[in-house]
Design an enzyme around this catalytic site. Structure first.
Site, PDB file in Angstrom:
ATOM      1  N   LYS B 173       0.815  -1.213   0.000  1.00 44.48           N
ATOM      2  CA  LYS B 173       0.000   0.000   0.000  1.00 44.48           C
ATOM      3  C   LYS B 173       0.853   1.270   0.000  1.00 44.48           C
ATOM      4  O   LYS B 173       0.538   2.230  -0.700  1.00 44.48           O
ATOM      5  CB  LYS B 173      -0.927  -0.008   1.224  1.00 44.48           C
ATOM      6  CG  LYS B 173      -1.959   1.109   1.173  1.00 44.48           C
ATOM      7  CD  LYS B 173      -2.990   0.978   2.274  1.00 44.48           C
ATOM      8  CE  LYS B 173      -4.035   2.081   2.138  1.00 44.48           C
ATOM      9  NZ  LYS B 173      -5.013   2.039   3.231  1.00 44.48           N
ATOM     10  N   MET B 482     -20.720 -36.165 -12.115  1.00 43.04           N
ATOM     11  CA  MET B 482     -19.519 -36.907 -12.508  1.00 43.04           C
ATOM     12  C   MET B 482     -19.018 -37.775 -11.353  1.00 43.04           C
ATOM     13  O   MET B 482     -18.607 -38.916 -11.548  1.00 43.04           O
ATOM     14  CB  MET B 482     -18.434 -35.932 -12.964  1.00 43.04           C
ATOM     15  CG  MET B 482     -17.211 -36.585 -13.545  1.00 43.04           C
ATOM     16  SD  MET B 482     -17.593 -37.557 -15.000  1.00 43.04           S
ATOM     17  CE  MET B 482     -17.185 -36.431 -16.323  1.00 43.04           C
TER      18      MET B 482
HETATM   19  C1  LIG Z   1     -13.858 -26.992  -7.049  1.00 39.68           C
HETATM   20  C2  LIG Z   1     -14.087 -28.420  -7.301  1.00 39.68           C
HETATM   21  N1  LIG Z   1     -14.463 -29.244  -6.298  1.00 39.68           N
HETATM   22  C3  LIG Z   1     -14.667 -30.561  -6.543  1.00 39.68           C
HETATM   23  C4  LIG Z   1     -14.497 -31.088  -7.782  1.00 39.68           C
HETATM   24  C5  LIG Z   1     -14.697 -32.575  -8.022  1.00 39.68           C
HETATM   25  N2  LIG Z   1     -15.804 -32.781  -8.982  1.00 39.68           N
HETATM   26  C6  LIG Z   1     -15.604 -33.007 -10.296  1.00 39.68           C
HETATM   27  S1  LIG Z   1     -17.019 -33.128 -11.169  1.00 39.68           S
HETATM   28  C7  LIG Z   1     -17.952 -32.941  -9.772  1.00 39.68           C
HETATM   29  C8  LIG Z   1     -19.446 -32.930  -9.849  1.00 39.68           C
HETATM   30  C9  LIG Z   1     -19.993 -31.850 -10.700  1.00 39.68           C
HETATM   31  O1  LIG Z   1     -21.368 -31.745 -10.495  1.00 39.68           O
HETATM   32  P1  LIG Z   1     -22.269 -30.799 -11.360  1.00 39.68           P
HETATM   33  O2  LIG Z   1     -21.686 -29.446 -11.459  1.00 39.68           O
HETATM   34  O3  LIG Z   1     -23.664 -30.878 -10.863  1.00 39.68           O
HETATM   35  O4  LIG Z   1     -22.163 -31.400 -12.821  1.00 39.68           O
HETATM   36  P2  LIG Z   1     -22.629 -32.814 -13.411  1.00 39.68           P
HETATM   37  O5  LIG Z   1     -21.455 -33.727 -13.342  1.00 39.68           O
HETATM   38  O6  LIG Z   1     -23.781 -33.274 -12.591  1.00 39.68           O
HETATM   39  O7  LIG Z   1     -22.982 -32.493 -14.817  1.00 39.68           O
HETATM   40  C10 LIG Z   1     -17.130 -32.779  -8.645  1.00 39.68           C
HETATM   41  C11 LIG Z   1     -17.638 -32.637  -7.272  1.00 39.68           C
HETATM   42  C12 LIG Z   1     -14.074 -30.198  -8.792  1.00 39.68           C
HETATM   43  N3  LIG Z   1     -13.828 -30.610 -10.040  1.00 39.68           N
HETATM   44  N4  LIG Z   1     -13.907 -28.887  -8.542  1.00 39.68           N
END
Ligand SMILES: Cc1ncc(C[n+]2csc(CCOP(=O)(O)OP(=O)(O)O)c2C)c(N)n1
Lengths: 160, 573
Positions: B173, B482
């Site tokens: 700063k 996923m």
């Molecule tokens: C910040 C973060 N936390 C955890 C994960 C692990 N992760 C990968 S895919 C997923 C699920 C994603 O869910 P959603 O956004 O509902 O998408 P979908 O697979 O249902 O299309 C997670 C928890 C990640 N990739 N990023």
């Protein structure tokens, strides 16, 4: 396998941290690092001794080092004719009776005695790693109080 | 300072003024910023100097960083972020790491406590240099006001040249408050940084010789071709030799998805045709992909019969994962131009190409309609058609991301915006904000999931504030899909923490409306055409919540650790 790698780097704060962080992150195993400035005070010279699994790994390490913004030049000098030296300070126990013995042991190593007290002497030795190791081995039976080693610093020999 | 007085209404007086001036000198058009004590001098200077760049407020600093990435991806210009010290700075870390892995140019200015108290655990102090060293291309802490122009110029140079990446500048700063007494030089001093742009011609010749000798060549196109804006040259190269093309996730759109020779994405959720082409090839020419493990699968079985040529601007990528026979260090555009300048060798790969195209025809990506319920793949295909394969498609991370990569036929370069390397949930909405700001006339489509969107949903406020006509599709499968798919296939249906049904999810339509954005919910296929008519029929932002079956999976799938030839679900189950 062991590689000796030198790096010419910009002498700015954080460079050593940046490079050791790089080694750690990419799981390269560092045996020793020495660093010092060059006659140009904006530039430092580092010598790394590292253990790698293969020639490819050594190549990857050099590429990663080269990629760093502060790194001006990197060389793997392991297979070149080089001069390399390490410095060690060794404080060893002595008594009246063992003092002459210890002195006769260290004599052929061309050491300097830096400090003498009633119960100990502190020795400075320079040489290649095996020479330093050998001296430490010989002194161990007398009781080593403290050892401080710098790690290797090195560069290629002058060319004819 | 004559130049300054022309640009600004009052002379440059402080370090903060110098920062603002340096941003203007580096042609910054958009700043993504969030205020706080340590950066107030900079905000105040902008208030006073009124620089010609626009200032975009997100509602979380992670949002700033992803917005900057989205902006960088679609414009090719660096995204510039300004955040305060401590918590503001730490909130940007995910975006910095994301930009690093996907090689996006970005400048992140963080405030810092005064130099006198650095290291004392002062209020809102965090070790930004320590935190960002492993996740940025380079970082600086400004120690003296006279260094400001040089450091900012260097930062832009480093972020945008060679392999692009994020550069962090930490500004104490007292430095931004310090008085400027004279004009300071902005000249670079980077003796160790000289990226190779022009490829070595003898290596280029070796690539052409390898093509002459090959019988079954394949070209792998990566994000590097997008970043180098080299899709025109790439197309010409592919058409000259008629070689089939596979892409990495980040290479999506670098080669038109609807082109005859496009075999689709390779890797874990790649197409059968793409993975088999790599497996059976005798020459693999990789241009600008980094052989990520999601692409290669088990390395021991990757491209087992192929001679590998790898063109990359980052020498450290060549040979890092895959043994390379012909290394070419250089910018993708320069390398492709050099390849095109070489005399054309007479070759024909007709039989091989037919084999690849037969695979593409015999084992296309597939899905089944489940009763009246909406198939997400079908929906994405419909969106692709509605937008002429030309929209900017932004994704979050999960199954919806892979469906978007598989079923949106992206024909345009730099129009697929997705977190590939870090796989960051929460990337999508702010990246869509940044993309729409960078390309105001384009249609921006965000494909997100009910899990991902909730990580950065507050950026709907930015969507409304800046009147951004982003079309947001939340594929709501009421799961962290996923993860759910892995738990089903690999962890014997033990769905720990991955189910968001019942009242675990909010009402997304109401949530959108609360932010002043139009919300629509659709549950069956017959509702989709009218919804698409409305959404794409005007320039308003929409949040469309699409209820999809939780059981819908991403196929094909290569189980982790397996070879890419061991795909599950290649044909309809
Ligand atoms: C910040 C973060 N936390 C955890 C994960 C692990 N992760 C990968 S895919 C997923 C699920 C994603 O869910 P959603 O956004 O509902 O998408 P979908 O697979 O249902 O299309 C997670 C928890 C990640 N990739 N990023």
């Amino acid at each position: 396998m062991k590689r000796i790698i030198t790096a010419t780097v910009e002498n700015s704060s954080g460079v050593l941290n940046r490079l050791t962080g790089l080694f750690a992150r990419r799981t390269f195993n560092i045996e020793s690092i020495t660093v010092g400035t060059t006659p140009d005070e904006t530039i430092s010279k580092m010598t790394f001794v590292v253990q790698v699994e293969s020639a490819e790994e050594a190549e990857q390490l050099i590429k990663q080092l080269n990629k760093q913004i502060d790194v001006i030049k990197v060389n793997d000098i392991t297979d070149l004719p080089i001069v390399k030296r390490e410095l060690a300070l060794i404080k060893v126990k002595v008594s009246k009776s063992t003092r002459p013995e210890v002195q006769s042991i260290i004599e052929p190593f061309r050491t300097n005695i830096l400090d003498v007290s009633k119960n100990s002497i502190t020795i400075e030795v320079t040489g290649n790693t095996s020479k330093v190791d050998a001296l430490i081995d010989l002194l161990t039976p007398y009781g080593i109080i403290e050892v401080s080693r710098t790690g290797i610093t090195a560069f290629p020999r002058g060319t004819k | 300072m004559e130049e300054t007085s022309q640009q600004f209404t009052r002379p440059i007086k402080t370090g903060a003024d110098l920062i603002v001036k340096s941003l203007v000198d580096n042609d910054v058009e958009v700043l993504f910023s969030y205020p706080g004590g340590a950066v107030l001098p900079i905000f105040d200077s902008m208030y006073e100097l009124d620089p010609p760049f626009s200032n975009i407020l997100c509602r979380h600093e992670q949002g700033l960083a992803h917005a900057a990435e989205g902006y960088a991806r679609v414009t090719g210009k660096p995204g510039v972020v300004l955040a305060t010290s401590g918590p503001g700075a730490t909130n940007t870390l995910t975006g910095i790491a994301d930009a690093m892995l996907d090689s996006l140019p970005m400048i992140v200015l963080t405030g810092q406590v005064g130099t006198g108290v650095i290291g004392t655990d002062a209020f809102q102090e965090a070790d930004v240099i320590g935190l960002t060293t492993p996740i940025s291309k380079y970082n600086y802490q400004i120690k003296a006001v006279e260094d400001i122009p040089r450091i900012i110029n260097e930062a832009f140079h480093i972020a945008t040249t060679g392999r692009p990446g994020p550069v962090v500048i930490d500004v104490p700063k007292n430095i931004s408050e310090a008085a400027v007494r004279e004009e300071y030089s902005g000249d670079f001093y980077l003796p160790g940084y000289q990226p190779t742009v022009e490829p070595n011609i003898s290596q280029i010749k070796r690539v052409v010789e390898a093509i002459a000798e090959a019988e079954k060549p394949v070209v792998l196109v990566g994000g590097g071709v997008n970043l180098a804006d080299a899709s025109k040259e790439f197309l010409e190269f592919v058409e000259r030799y008629q070689i089939p093309v596979v892409n990495s996730l980040q290479g999506t759109g670098a080669f038109p998805g609807s082109h005859e020779l496009a075999l689709g994405m390779a890797g874990m959720h790649g197409t059968y045709a793409a993975n088999m082409a790599i497996n059976d090839s005798d020459l693999l020419i990789n241009i600008g992909a980094r052989f990520d493990d999601r692409l290669t699968g088990n390395l021991a079985f990757f491209a087992p019969n192929a001679k590998v040529a790898h063109i990359d601007v980052d020498p450290a990528e060549i040979g890092k994962n895959v043994k390379t026979d012909i290394p070419v260090v250089g910018d993708a555009k320069a390398a492709l131009q050099a390849l095109l300048e070489e005399e054309t060798v007479e070759v024909t790969f007709a039989a091989w190409t037919q084999e690849c195209l037969a695979n593409k025809k015999r084992h296309p990506l597939w899905f089944k309609h489940q009763d009246e319920r909406i198939s997400p793949q079908w929906l994405i295909q419909e969106i692709s058609e509605r937008t002429d394969n030309q929209a900017i498609v932004v994704t979050d991370v999960g199954k919806h991301q892979m469906w978007a990569a598989q079923f949106y036929t992206q024909d345009k370069s730099n129009k697929f915006v997705s977190s590939g390397g870090l796989g960051t949930m929460g990337f999508g909405l702010p990246a869509a904000v940044g993309a729409q700001i960078g390309r105001p006339d384009d249609t921006v489509v965000l494909i997100s999931g009910d899990g991902s969107i909730q990580m950065t949903i507050q950026e709907l406020a930015a969507v409304r504030q800046y009147q951004l006509p982003v079309k947001i599709f939340i594929l709501n499968n009421q799961t962290l899909g996923m993860v759910h798919q892995w738990q089903e296939l690999i962890y014997s249906d033990r769905y720990a923490q991955s189910v968001l049904d019942g009242d675990l999810n909010p009402d997304f339509v109401k949530l959108a409306e609360a932010y002043g954005v139009k919300g629509i919910k659709v549950e069956s296929e017959d509702q989709v055409p009218a919804m698409l008519d409305e959404v794409f029929g005007n320039r308003d932002a929409y949040v469309v919540e699409i209820m999809i079956p939780a059981t819908e999976k991403v196929f094909p799938m290569v189980p982790a650790g397996k070879a890419n030839t061991e795909m599950l679900g290649v044909d309809p189950l």
